[in-house]
Design a protein around this motif. Sequence first.
Motif, PDB file in Angstrom:
ATOM      1  N   VAL A 185       7.203 -13.723 -31.123  1.00 43.82           N
ATOM      2  CA  VAL A 185       7.526 -14.791 -32.071  1.00 43.82           C
ATOM      3  C   VAL A 185       6.245 -15.432 -32.599  1.00 43.82           C
ATOM      4  O   VAL A 185       6.109 -15.701 -33.796  1.00 43.82           O
ATOM      5  N   GLN A 186       5.309 -15.644 -31.707  1.00 40.84           N
ATOM      6  CA  GLN A 186       4.044 -16.264 -32.143  1.00 40.84           C
ATOM      7  C   GLN A 186       3.326 -15.371 -33.151  1.00 40.84           C
ATOM      8  O   GLN A 186       2.772 -15.841 -34.142  1.00 40.84           O
ATOM      9  N   LEU A 187       3.328 -14.072 -32.874  1.00 41.51           N
ATOM     10  CA  LEU A 187       2.646 -13.153 -33.790  1.00 41.51           C
ATOM     11  C   LEU A 187       3.339 -13.122 -35.156  1.00 41.51           C
ATOM     12  O   LEU A 187       2.682 -13.083 -36.191  1.00 41.51           O
ATOM     13  N   ILE A 188       4.679 -13.137 -35.145  1.00 42.49           N
ATOM     14  CA  ILE A 188       5.405 -13.154 -36.420  1.00 42.49           C
ATOM     15  C   ILE A 188       5.003 -14.392 -37.218  1.00 42.49           C
ATOM     16  O   ILE A 188       4.685 -14.331 -38.414  1.00 42.49           O
ATOM     17  N   CYS A 189       4.978 -15.538 -36.513  1.00 42.18           N
ATOM     18  CA  CYS A 189       4.633 -16.790 -37.202  1.00 42.18           C
ATOM     19  C   CYS A 189       3.205 -16.734 -37.740  1.00 42.18           C
ATOM     20  O   CYS A 189       2.934 -17.161 -38.861  1.00 42.18           O
ATOM     21  N   LEU A 218       2.022 -16.992 -41.693  1.00 36.44           N
ATOM     22  CA  LEU A 218       0.966 -17.912 -42.140  1.00 36.44           C
ATOM     23  C   LEU A 218      -0.162 -17.149 -42.813  1.00 36.44           C
ATOM     24  O   LEU A 218      -0.709 -17.571 -43.827  1.00 36.44           O
ATOM     25  N   GLY A 219      -0.500 -15.979 -42.225  1.00 36.57           N
ATOM     26  CA  GLY A 219      -1.584 -15.158 -42.771  1.00 36.57           C
ATOM     27  C   GLY A 219      -1.299 -14.705 -44.187  1.00 36.57           C
ATOM     28  O   GLY A 219      -2.179 -14.693 -45.043  1.00 36.57           O
ATOM     29  N   GLU A 220      -0.029 -14.339 -44.458  1.00 33.93           N
ATOM     30  CA  GLU A 220       0.338 -13.893 -45.807  1.00 33.93           C
ATOM     31  C   GLU A 220       0.076 -15.001 -46.827  1.00 33.93           C
ATOM     32  O   GLU A 220      -0.454 -14.766 -47.911  1.00 33.93           O
ATOM     33  N   TYR A 221       0.477 -16.216 -46.475  1.00 34.40           N
ATOM     34  CA  TYR A 221       0.271 -17.334 -47.413  1.00 34.40           C
ATOM     35  C   TYR A 221      -1.214 -17.669 -47.515  1.00 34.40           C
ATOM     36  O   TYR A 221      -1.742 -17.887 -48.596  1.00 34.40           O
ATOM     37  N   LEU A 222      -1.877 -17.696 -46.369  1.00 29.21           N
ATOM     38  CA  LEU A 222      -3.304 -18.035 -46.365  1.00 29.21           C
ATOM     39  C   LEU A 222      -4.090 -17.025 -47.195  1.00 29.21           C
ATOM     40  O   LEU A 222      -4.992 -17.382 -47.953  1.00 29.21           O
ATOM     41  N   ILE A 265       6.871 -13.997 -51.216  1.00 31.70           N
ATOM     42  CA  ILE A 265       5.830 -14.979 -50.866  1.00 31.70           C
ATOM     43  C   ILE A 265       5.460 -15.817 -52.088  1.00 31.70           C
ATOM     44  O   ILE A 265       5.175 -17.003 -51.984  1.00 31.70           O
ATOM     45  N   GLY A 266       5.446 -15.168 -53.266  1.00 31.21           N
ATOM     46  CA  GLY A 266       5.003 -15.862 -54.474  1.00 31.21           C
ATOM     47  C   GLY A 266       5.982 -16.919 -54.952  1.00 31.21           C
ATOM     48  O   GLY A 266       5.617 -17.831 -55.678  1.00 31.21           O
ATOM     49  N   PHE A 267       7.250 -16.781 -54.592  1.00 30.27           N
ATOM     50  CA  PHE A 267       8.244 -17.683 -55.164  1.00 30.27           C
ATOM     51  C   PHE A 267       9.065 -18.446 -54.136  1.00 30.27           C
ATOM     52  O   PHE A 267      10.000 -19.139 -54.494  1.00 30.27           O
ATOM     53  N   SER A 268       8.747 -18.282 -52.854  1.00 34.22           N
ATOM     54  CA  SER A 268       9.594 -18.917 -51.866  1.00 34.22           C
ATOM     55  C   SER A 268       8.796 -19.291 -50.625  1.00 34.22           C
ATOM     56  O   SER A 268       7.896 -18.558 -50.210  1.00 34.22           O
ATOM     57  N   VAL A 269       9.143 -20.448 -50.052  1.00 34.13           N
ATOM     58  CA  VAL A 269       8.517 -20.815 -48.785  1.00 34.13           C
ATOM     59  C   VAL A 269       9.465 -20.485 -47.631  1.00 34.13           C
ATOM     60  O   VAL A 269       9.205 -20.850 -46.493  1.00 34.13           O
ATOM     61  N   ALA A 270      10.556 -19.781 -47.943  1.00 31.83           N
ATOM     62  CA  ALA A 270      11.529 -19.463 -46.900  1.00 31.83           C
ATOM     63  C   ALA A 270      10.903 -18.746 -45.695  1.00 31.83           C
ATOM     64  O   ALA A 270      11.239 -19.071 -44.562  1.00 31.83           O
ATOM     65  N   PRO A 271       9.959 -17.790 -45.920  1.00 31.47           N
ATOM     66  CA  PRO A 271       9.368 -17.151 -44.742  1.00 31.47           C
ATOM     67  C   PRO A 271       8.627 -18.120 -43.822  1.00 31.47           C
ATOM     68  O   PRO A 271       8.617 -17.941 -42.610  1.00 31.47           O
ATOM     69  N   LEU A 272       8.043 -19.175 -44.428  1.00 29.44           N
ATOM     70  CA  LEU A 272       7.391 -20.175 -43.574  1.00 29.44           C
ATOM     71  C   LEU A 272       8.437 -20.904 -42.735  1.00 29.44           C
ATOM     72  O   LEU A 272       8.213 -21.210 -41.569  1.00 29.44           O
ATOM     73  N   ARG A 273       9.597 -21.140 -43.361  1.00 29.84           N
ATOM     74  CA  ARG A 273      10.682 -21.793 -42.616  1.00 29.84           C
ATOM     75  C   ARG A 273      11.223 -20.843 -41.558  1.00 29.84           C
ATOM     76  O   ARG A 273      11.608 -21.256 -40.472  1.00 29.84           O
TER      77      ARG A 273
END
Length: 352
Positions: free
Chosen positions: A289-293, A297-301, A235-243
């Motif tokens: 899928v919605q919950l995963i998304c 988002l929650g991790e970044y927020l 999470i700290g170094f990549s936005v890949a999970p958001l993608r």
Amino acid sequence: MTDVRHDATDLIGAPVELSVVIPMFNEEEALPALVARLRPVLDGTGETYEVVAVDDGSADRTAGQLEDLRAVWPQLRVVRLARNSGHQAALTAGLHHARGRYAASLDADLQDPPEKIPEMLALARSRRLDIVYGVRVNRATDTGFKRRTAGAYYWLVRRLVGSHVPAQAGDFRLLSRNVLDALRALPDQPQVYRLLVPWFGFPSGEVAYHRDARVAGDTKYPLRKMVLLAVDSVIGFSVAPLRLATWLGSLAFLVCLAVITYTLAVYAAGATTPGWTSLIIAVLFVGAVQLICLGVLGEYLGRVYTAVQQRPTYYVAEDTGTAAAPMAGIAWPGPRRGRDSTLDSLGGPAGP
Ligand code: UDP
Ligand code: MG
């Protein structure tokens, strides 16, 4: 906000050539062996040095042992954190307080051989390097589980963060004053040094070493902390999970389109069935899928929230290397890690 990290005027003692930063959490069993091996190596270099032992809120006799050692080892300096803040936060505290022209960091359990430190120093000087990584050539002494999880971790971070992250380089490394100053200038955030340090792009070299077994005591990195480190790294170094959330959402959308087409076709053919199974599957799939998304988002927020709060990632209760009163640093943990913090540990037993 006054940033105490940059105020060096309260430090006593002259700058030294080499600082050795060692985070310690409940290392009473390993400490005697560590000192017995480390001190002859450092004394033998002929350099001016200090050992910055960061007591990360130990509840055992680590603090007492360090206090006793200080009486016979003038170069030993103890930075005691107010509570257990985690390995990376303890490392942050040590690197922020190091006053050497170079600083080496190593674990307290002798898995990283102190004998390699002079080699790292010589390499840094001869080739004018700012970073020398200790790279593990074998992990034969680690458990199969540790080897596999570590292998998966380095594979993942190199894919997500970039191949400039050296594989199999943990937190055994030497940093120059340039890098130490760059680290201190960073905003108050949790750090994962094995990713952050390569990210700077300073000239670097490598020294290979054999990873030994922990000399005594148990690992202080249970599975839970390993998972947290992996999540922080990604999470700290990549936005890949958001993608990933976007990809999952797109996939779910395509599946829904296919299901809608099929349903309409069946309807047009006049062969409508109750369709309970397909309905449940579709609802569950889209819901998942919605919950995963949302989770991504929650991790970044959560991290944005923690960064906005600007709460220190560590708090120094005592630094034997300063004349001044205890000072705040910056430190993690964020909300989650705060849970395992134990202010009670301060009342732990005194030394031997
Ligand atoms: N450590 C720490 N705080 C923690 C956990 C670990 O300062 O909350 C220190 C620990 O004392 C050791 C280093 O971090 O010096 C690495 O921990 P350990 O050897 O237990 O990890 P492993 O080698 O099993 O991954
Ligand atoms: Mg270890």
